[in-house]
Design an enzyme around this catalytic site. Sequence first.
Site, PDB file in Angstrom:
ATOM      1  N   ASP A  94      49.447 -54.812 -44.656  1.00 43.78           N
ATOM      2  CA  ASP A  94      50.016 -54.624 -45.989  1.00 43.78           C
ATOM      3  C   ASP A  94      48.947 -54.864 -47.052  1.00 43.78           C
ATOM      4  O   ASP A  94      47.968 -55.562 -46.796  1.00 43.78           O
ATOM      5  CB  ASP A  94      51.161 -55.617 -46.224  1.00 43.78           C
TER       6      ASP A  94
HETATM    7  N1  URA Z   1      53.227 -58.040 -40.462  1.00 46.55           N
HETATM    8  C1  URA Z   1      53.486 -57.905 -41.794  1.00 46.55           C
HETATM    9  O1  URA Z   1      54.575 -58.186 -42.241  1.00 46.55           O
HETATM   10  N2  URA Z   1      52.491 -57.444 -42.585  1.00 46.55           N
HETATM   11  C2  URA Z   1      51.251 -57.152 -42.132  1.00 46.55           C
HETATM   12  O2  URA Z   1      50.391 -56.757 -42.919  1.00 46.55           O
HETATM   13  C3  URA Z   1      50.993 -57.308 -40.763  1.00 46.55           C
HETATM   14  C4  URA Z   1      51.992 -57.740 -39.947  1.00 46.55           C
END
Ligand code: URA
Length: 244
Positions: free
Chosen positions: A112
Amino acid sequence: MAIQQWHDVLFSQGFGTRRVCAGLVQQGFVSHAGVVIEDGTDTVETEQLQFEVQGVSWAYHDSAYLVLHKPSGYECSQKPSLYPSIYTLLPAPLRQRGGGAAAGVQAVGRLDQDTTGLLVLSDDGKFIHRLTSPKHHVPKVYEVTTKHPVDATQIERLLGGVVLDDSPKPVAAFAAEQTGECALRLTLTEGKYHQVKRMLAAVSNRVEGLHRSRMGDLTLDGLPSGEWRWLTPAEVVAVSQKTK
Ligand code: URA
């Protein structure tokens, strides 16, 4: 042993279209071991090859495998919507190598925009497919900071399995350990969308900070935020290590 013409070396390593690569040689911008390349049709052994383009040293790689320490505030997309793309953190040859429509290295899975940490990139389609396939359970370790204190019940539920809205089967962490009052280390073997955030929400907590510290046996090993480096052949194997 692999012998190639300089024009082909430059093109395959991402220095531009064939016309641009020919121009680089013509203008005397390419050198090897201190000697300027005069003729792009001259050949060179590519194994262990180091050369310079406009004074910048470059190492030849048949396929590219690299690790990036992703900073917060970058999207893992080629066409980001709100934040800059992680691909802007890489030099142009890595984004162009191979030429064609699907040129350049691609991230193996996504983080993310607000997640930091270890991101592997490659231009080897089979390698990317293998590591992102749901059948290939490469463990990924996340350091999670939470809004509310972590407790034993939450850890038990994460290990036992929680139900997420896109999967009828409960999803369990491979490992979960509390590392602070509002901190835990979570190891997952799948890569579902927003998986850590959704799993923490399912146990009535909330992710405030998320950092990926490991993938298979590969770690960032001191790589500063925003920087990248080539993986060694041993690290390419290490990143594919499954859970034992
Ligand atoms: N899980 C999440 O919620 N976000 C990420 O970036 C990676 C794994």
